[in-house]
Design an enzyme around this catalytic site. Structure first.
Site, PDB file in Angstrom:
ATOM      1  N   ASP A  13       0.846  -1.186   0.000  1.00 55.76           N
ATOM      2  CA  ASP A  13       0.000   0.000   0.000  1.00 55.76           C
ATOM      3  C   ASP A  13       0.886   1.241   0.000  1.00 55.76           C
ATOM      4  O   ASP A  13       1.657   1.458   0.934  1.00 55.76           O
ATOM      5  CB  ASP A  13      -0.882  -0.038   1.248  1.00 55.76           C
ATOM      6  CG  ASP A  13      -1.871   1.096   1.353  1.00 55.76           C
ATOM      7  OD1 ASP A  13      -1.691   2.138   0.685  1.00 55.76           O
ATOM      8  OD2 ASP A  13      -2.837   0.946   2.129  1.00 55.76           O
ATOM      9  N   ASN A  27      -5.490  13.021 -10.395  1.00 51.87           N
ATOM     10  CA  ASN A  27      -6.189  13.515 -11.570  1.00 51.87           C
ATOM     11  C   ASN A  27      -5.912  15.007 -11.657  1.00 51.87           C
ATOM     12  O   ASN A  27      -5.413  15.610 -10.712  1.00 51.87           O
ATOM     13  CB  ASN A  27      -7.686  13.166 -11.547  1.00 51.87           C
ATOM     14  CG  ASN A  27      -8.430  13.845 -10.428  1.00 51.87           C
ATOM     15  OD1 ASN A  27      -8.352  15.066 -10.259  1.00 51.87           O
ATOM     16  ND2 ASN A  27      -9.163  13.069  -9.647  1.00 51.87           N
ATOM     17  N   VAL A  36      -5.412   5.292  -6.526  1.00 52.85           N
ATOM     18  CA  VAL A  36      -4.312   5.803  -5.704  1.00 52.85           C
ATOM     19  C   VAL A  36      -4.659   7.190  -5.171  1.00 52.85           C
ATOM     20  O   VAL A  36      -4.476   7.477  -3.984  1.00 52.85           O
ATOM     21  CB  VAL A  36      -2.995   5.849  -6.520  1.00 52.85           C
ATOM     22  CG1 VAL A  36      -1.902   6.586  -5.770  1.00 52.85           C
ATOM     23  CG2 VAL A  36      -2.529   4.441  -6.866  1.00 52.85           C
ATOM     24  N   ASP A  37      -5.164   8.049  -6.032  1.00 51.71           N
ATOM     25  CA  ASP A  37      -5.485   9.421  -5.654  1.00 51.71           C
ATOM     26  C   ASP A  37      -6.466   9.462  -4.488  1.00 51.71           C
ATOM     27  O   ASP A  37      -6.265  10.178  -3.500  1.00 51.71           O
ATOM     28  CB  ASP A  37      -6.048  10.160  -6.865  1.00 51.71           C
ATOM     29  CG  ASP A  37      -6.095  11.669  -6.696  1.00 51.71           C
ATOM     30  OD1 ASP A  37      -5.307  12.218  -5.910  1.00 51.71           O
ATOM     31  OD2 ASP A  37      -6.919  12.295  -7.377  1.00 51.71           O
ATOM     32  N   SER A 125      -0.846   5.552 -14.191  1.00 56.12           N
ATOM     33  CA  SER A 125      -1.693   5.354 -15.383  1.00 56.12           C
ATOM     34  C   SER A 125      -2.117   3.914 -15.641  1.00 56.12           C
ATOM     35  O   SER A 125      -2.757   3.642 -16.655  1.00 56.12           O
ATOM     36  CB  SER A 125      -1.047   5.929 -16.651  1.00 56.12           C
ATOM     37  OG  SER A 125      -1.090   7.333 -16.622  1.00 56.12           O
ATOM     38  N   THR A 126      -1.807   2.981 -14.746  1.00 55.60           N
ATOM     39  CA  THR A 126      -2.147   1.577 -15.028  1.00 55.60           C
ATOM     40  C   THR A 126      -3.510   1.159 -14.495  1.00 55.60           C
ATOM     41  O   THR A 126      -3.958   0.055 -14.791  1.00 55.60           O
ATOM     42  CB  THR A 126      -1.082   0.611 -14.456  1.00 55.60           C
ATOM     43  OG1 THR A 126      -1.033   0.756 -13.038  1.00 55.60           O
ATOM     44  CG2 THR A 126       0.273   0.878 -15.077  1.00 55.60           C
ATOM     45  N   GLY A 127      -4.162   2.006 -13.743  1.00 56.02           N
ATOM     46  CA  GLY A 127      -5.490   1.682 -13.228  1.00 56.02           C
ATOM     47  C   GLY A 127      -6.563   2.076 -14.222  1.00 56.02           C
ATOM     48  O   GLY A 127      -6.621   1.569 -15.346  1.00 56.02           O
ATOM     49  N   VAL A 128      -7.361   3.049 -13.828  1.00 50.83           N
ATOM     50  CA  VAL A 128      -8.481   3.493 -14.651  1.00 50.83           C
ATOM     51  C   VAL A 128      -8.010   4.100 -15.979  1.00 50.83           C
ATOM     52  O   VAL A 128      -8.771   4.139 -16.947  1.00 50.83           O
ATOM     53  CB  VAL A 128      -9.384   4.456 -13.846  1.00 50.83           C
ATOM     54  CG1 VAL A 128      -8.696   5.779 -13.574  1.00 50.83           C
ATOM     55  CG2 VAL A 128     -10.718   4.666 -14.524  1.00 50.83           C
ATOM     56  N   TYR A 129      -6.738   4.528 -16.058  1.00 50.83           N
ATOM     57  CA  TYR A 129      -6.208   5.092 -17.304  1.00 50.83           C
ATOM     58  C   TYR A 129      -5.722   4.011 -18.267  1.00 50.83           C
ATOM     59  O   TYR A 129      -5.245   4.308 -19.350  1.00 50.83           O
ATOM     60  CB  TYR A 129      -5.119   6.107 -17.022  1.00 50.83           C
ATOM     61  CG  TYR A 129      -5.623   7.415 -16.411  1.00 50.83           C
ATOM     62  CD1 TYR A 129      -6.967   7.630 -16.139  1.00 50.83           C
ATOM     63  CD2 TYR A 129      -4.740   8.419 -16.110  1.00 50.83           C
ATOM     64  CE1 TYR A 129      -7.415   8.821 -15.591  1.00 50.83           C
ATOM     65  CE2 TYR A 129      -5.174   9.621 -15.558  1.00 50.83           C
ATOM     66  CZ  TYR A 129      -6.519   9.806 -15.303  1.00 50.83           C
ATOM     67  OH  TYR A 129      -6.953  10.986 -14.763  1.00 50.83           O
TER      68      TYR A 129
END
Length: 175
Positions: A13, A27, A36-37, A125-129
């Site tokens: 984490d 973002n 993460v944000d 950038s590997t999650g929702v992006y």
């Protein structure tokens, strides 16, 4: 220090890392969100959001541009600072890899200005992006190891949330 900083990876984490600075995959609004944000803002508390609001009221009225970075307090996190960077959304038709690399380089530049010696990065950038893990890991490792500020640090740590990301960054670090 001979040989540069230790480049490490851990499965864990990001918000629990005891380092000088953690990098937040933010973002552009800087006002929190998901992934993460959201975790950084929730665990860090209202101090982070208050500084982000001041940034939005000033220099970043239109939001933080993709590939750029800015620092705030870490609030209640076990780090001193949070370095917020906005990664690009992956595109199958446009090469945005330079923007992704810039997230890491700019975060290191800000960390060096702060005097941070230990930095923890997520897989930006590997999650929702939707950036493919293997490619994102390669870009991240290349950007970090090619940074002009590299000699300023003791440890650069990639903190990966799950096994696939951990394996992808392991392959990039080994390659």
């Amino acid at each position: 220090m001979t040989g540069g900083p230790a480049l490490t990876r851990v499965l864990g984490d990001l918000t629990e890392q005891r380092v000088d600075a953690i990098v937040n995959a933010a973002n552009s609004s800087l006002l929190g969100g998901g992934g993460v944000d959201g975790a950084v803002h929730r665990r860090g508390g209202p101090e982070i959001l208050a500084e982000c609001r001041r940034l939005r009221a000033g220099r970043y009225g239109r939001g933080l541009p993709t590939g750029q970075a800015v620092a705030t307090t870490a609030g209640r996190l076990p780090a001193r600072w949070v370095i917020h960077t906005v990664g690009p959304v992956h595109s199958g038709t446009e090469d945005r890899s330079e923007q992704l690399a810039s997230c890491y380089r700019e975060s290191l530049r800000i960390a060096a200005e702060l005097g941070a010696a230990t930095i923890a990065f997520p897989a930006v950038s590997t999650g929702v992006y939707r950036w493919p893990l293997a490619d994102a890991a390669r870009i991240a490792v290349d950007a970090v190891t090619g940074s002009a500020a590299l000699g300023d640090f003791a440890e650069l740590r990639f903190v990966l949330f799950d096994e696939p990301a951990y394996r992808a960054f392991g392959a990039a670090l080994d390659g």
